[in-house]
Design a protein around this motif. Structure first.
Motif, PDB file in Angstrom:
ATOM      1  N   PHE A  73     -15.551  31.915 -31.501  1.00 13.83           N
ATOM      2  CA  PHE A  73     -15.634  32.113 -32.946  1.00 13.83           C
ATOM      3  C   PHE A  73     -16.086  30.794 -33.573  1.00 13.83           C
ATOM      4  N   ILE A  74     -17.295  30.788 -34.139  1.00 17.85           N
ATOM      5  CA  ILE A  74     -17.850  29.566 -34.725  1.00 17.85           C
ATOM      6  C   ILE A  74     -17.400  29.477 -36.174  1.00 17.85           C
ATOM      7  N   ALA A  75     -16.555  28.510 -36.457  1.00 15.89           N
ATOM      8  CA  ALA A  75     -15.996  28.367 -37.800  1.00 15.89           C
ATOM      9  C   ALA A  75     -16.817  27.432 -38.677  1.00 15.89           C
ATOM     10  N   THR A  76     -17.360  26.363 -38.085  1.00 12.86           N
ATOM     11  CA  THR A  76     -18.091  25.370 -38.873  1.00 12.86           C
ATOM     12  C   THR A  76     -19.319  24.867 -38.122  1.00 12.86           C
ATOM     13  N   VAL A  77     -20.283  24.368 -38.882  1.00 12.67           N
ATOM     14  CA  VAL A  77     -21.422  23.633 -38.332  1.00 12.67           C
ATOM     15  C   VAL A  77     -21.476  22.294 -39.041  1.00 12.67           C
ATOM     16  N   ASP A  78     -21.300  21.231 -38.286  1.00 17.18           N
ATOM     17  CA  ASP A  78     -21.241  19.873 -38.853  1.00 17.18           C
ATOM     18  C   ASP A  78     -20.199  19.784 -39.966  1.00 17.18           C
ATOM     19  N   GLY A  79     -19.092  20.477 -39.761  1.00 15.43           N
ATOM     20  CA  GLY A  79     -17.985  20.427 -40.709  1.00 15.43           C
ATOM     21  C   GLY A  79     -18.076  21.403 -41.855  1.00 15.43           C
ATOM     22  N   THR A  80     -19.203  22.088 -42.023  1.00 11.14           N
ATOM     23  CA  THR A  80     -19.374  23.040 -43.118  1.00 11.14           C
ATOM     24  C   THR A  80     -19.066  24.452 -42.629  1.00 11.14           C
ATOM     25  N   PRO A  81     -18.220  25.201 -43.339  1.00  8.84           N
ATOM     26  CA  PRO A  81     -17.865  26.552 -42.897  1.00  8.84           C
ATOM     27  C   PRO A  81     -19.093  27.466 -42.842  1.00  8.84           C
ATOM     28  N   THR A 107     -23.096  20.022 -34.482  1.00  6.03           N
ATOM     29  CA  THR A 107     -21.784  20.152 -33.861  1.00  6.03           C
ATOM     30  C   THR A 107     -21.111  21.404 -34.384  1.00  6.03           C
ATOM     31  N   LEU A 108     -20.761  22.287 -33.479  1.00  2.86           N
ATOM     32  CA  LEU A 108     -20.115  23.538 -33.846  1.00  2.86           C
ATOM     33  C   LEU A 108     -18.608  23.407 -33.668  1.00  2.86           C
ATOM     34  N   GLY A 109     -17.875  23.741 -34.708  1.00  6.71           N
ATOM     35  CA  GLY A 109     -16.429  23.838 -34.590  1.00  6.71           C
ATOM     36  C   GLY A 109     -16.066  25.262 -34.240  1.00  6.71           C
ATOM     37  N   ILE A 110     -15.502  25.472 -33.059  1.00 11.11           N
ATOM     38  CA  ILE A 110     -15.255  26.837 -32.598  1.00 11.11           C
ATOM     39  C   ILE A 110     -13.782  27.040 -32.261  1.00 11.11           C
ATOM     40  N   LEU A 111     -13.406  28.312 -32.236  1.00 12.34           N
ATOM     41  CA  LEU A 111     -12.111  28.731 -31.724  1.00 12.34           C
ATOM     42  C   LEU A 111     -12.356  29.528 -30.455  1.00 12.34           C
ATOM     43  N   ARG A 112     -11.760  29.086 -29.363  1.00 16.74           N
ATOM     44  CA  ARG A 112     -11.888  29.792 -28.088  1.00 16.74           C
ATOM     45  C   ARG A 112     -10.497  30.190 -27.641  1.00 16.74           C
ATOM     46  N   ASP A 113     -10.221  31.501 -27.702  1.00 14.74           N
ATOM     47  CA  ASP A 113      -8.879  32.012 -27.375  1.00 14.74           C
ATOM     48  C   ASP A 113      -7.822  31.320 -28.227  1.00 14.74           C
TER      49      ASP A 113
END
Length: 446
Positions: A240-248, A268-274
């Motif tokens: 689940f990709i929540a952010t790109v370079d800190g931006t939602p 940089t992708l901020g993701i949730l994995r499990d």
């Protein structure tokens, strides 16, 4: 590019080679069996059916006199018909043919009627297409297709779904847009607001209920494309990709726009994995993609497709529906391939779109790493491509032989042996040149 750059991050060279050889062996076996069985039905005898080239490791002769063998180098295969001078079936063994009776000559490739030779040669590519259709049809039967009306089989564990959709919910409307027939579902998806949550109206236990839940297409990884920035960076289905370079990025459409407008800059992708937060850095790549008008468009891509926020309820399609769906996918691959080749020839898109053996092997390994469904789908796509290539009117390929047969049908006689040998040499040179060009692309294209 360094040769080691072609090795996938998920595994090692041995895994990639094994996956490639497994795919190639299945496809070649089906292709050659098409030649063999239609030849036999047409009265043409086969002396050898070989999987692999080179020294023979195992051989067994059947009651029809055909030696079925496995050779040392699993990089192809062939059927050597009775009376052939070589495994390419391009020329006859004149010495052997000279001492044959008329009846014996009828059972050779070169003494058989034109219709029998044509059917036998055409059968190889046709069997490749049939294999692809059956694989796609089998996958549809195994996985099912979404049921109409759209209903929730299982909501995914992603942010915003805690009090939202439930198993068994029938979707009546999304963000105020009434649900159309499933075939038109994506027409309303394009109209939905790019917000993390939207309103749903559902039928639940016989009651109409309004709920708020995650957008049906958040920035959720539904699939990862082989030979892409995403697979090289280690993205996985379900991330689940929540952010790109800190931006939602509340929706997949938002993510797409960010990538398109990023001009290829690393992100940089901020993701949730499990449920575990983590970061992944990757650099989008420019790719040429088929467009709706039959042309191509070049876009920045990271190599993922979107996943729905819930697993839809499915139904098992009928046999003919599945076969029809498989046929449509094969035709799409053929049309896209021909269009892509034409656009490369005219310079409209990069010639780097043509992969060689190393690139195909890399995709084989990556497809296998993504799971059985991905690998089986890859076999179907590669089988279609090999069937199509073999129909190109190039001497030494099946299409070239069909051109010779067409000439014979018009003139009443085949090309002379001298002309045939020259054309076969030219065809072989073209095929080798194409392979070298593809290999060069594998090594030096980004």
């Amino acid at each position: 590019m360094e040769l080691t750059g072609l090795l996938p991050d998920f595994g090692n060279l041995a895994f990639t080679i094994l996956a490639f050889l497994a795919a190639l062996t299945v496809i070649v076996a089906v292709h050659e069996y098409g030649h063999y069985i239609v030849g036999r039905w047409s009265g043409i005898k086969a002396d050898v059916f070989s999987i692999g080239m080179g020294p023979v490791l195992f051989a067994r002769k059947d009651r029809h006199g055909t030696s079925w063998q496995i050779a040392a180098f699993p990089v192809g295969g062939y059927v050597k018909f009775h009376g052939d001078a070589n495994v390419a079936s391009g020329s006859a063994d004149e010495d052997a043919m000279a001492v044959m009776s008329a009846e014996e000559r009828r059972h050779t490739m070169h003494g058989a009627p034109l219709w029998a030779r044509t059917a036998t040669v055409a059968a190889g590519p046709i069997f490749n297409f049939v294999l692809s259709v059956l694989i796609f049809a089998g996958l549809a039967l195994a996985t099912g297709i979404a049921r109409d009306p759209l209903s929730v089989a299982k909501p995914l564990n992603v942010p915003g779904m805690e009090e939202g959709l439930r198993e068994g919910d029938e979707i009546l409307s999304i963000a105020g847009y009434d649900m159309p027939a499933l075939a038109e579902f994506y027409t309303i998806v394009e109209k939905l607001p790019d917000t993390a949550q939207v309103g749903y109206q559902v039928r639940r236990d016989g009651q109409v209920v309004d709920v708020t839940a995650t957008h049906p297409f958040p920035a959720l990884v539904g699939s990862v494309t082989p030979k892409s920035a995403a697979i090289d960076a280690g993205l996985k289905v379900g991330d689940f990709i929540a952010t790109v370079d800190g931006t939602p990025v509340p929706t997949f459409n938002t993510l797409r726009e960010v990538v398109l407008n990023g001009d290829g800059a690393a992100m940089t992708l901020g993701i949730l994995r499990d449920g575990t937060p983590m970061e992944v850095t990757l650099t989008p790549r420019r790719q040429d993609l088929p467009s709706a008008d039959g042309g191509f468009e070049t876009r920045w891509l990271i190599g993922i497709t979107s996943g729905m926020v819930f697993e839809p309820a499915t139904r098992t399609p009928g046999l003919w529906e599945s076969i029809g769906s498989g046929g449509e996918r094969v035709m799409y691959i053929i049309n896209s391939s021909l269009s892509g080749l034409w656009h490369m020839i005219t310079g409209a898109i990069s010639s780097c779109n043509l992969s060689g053996p190393l690139g195909i092997a890399q995709v084989s390994g990556q497809a296998a790493s993504l799971g059985a469904t991905s690998f089986i789908s890859f076999i179907a796509m590669l089988s279609t491509a090999i069937g199509l290539i073999n129909l190109f009117p190039i001497p030494v390929l099946d299409g070239g032989h069909l051109v010779f047969f067409a000439y014979e049908a018009v003139t009443g006689k085949p090309p002379s042996e001298k002309v045939l040998n020259v054309l076969l040499a030219i065809g072989l040179s073209l095929v080798v040149a194409l392979m070298v060009f593809g290999l060069t692309n594998d090594l030096f294209c980004p």
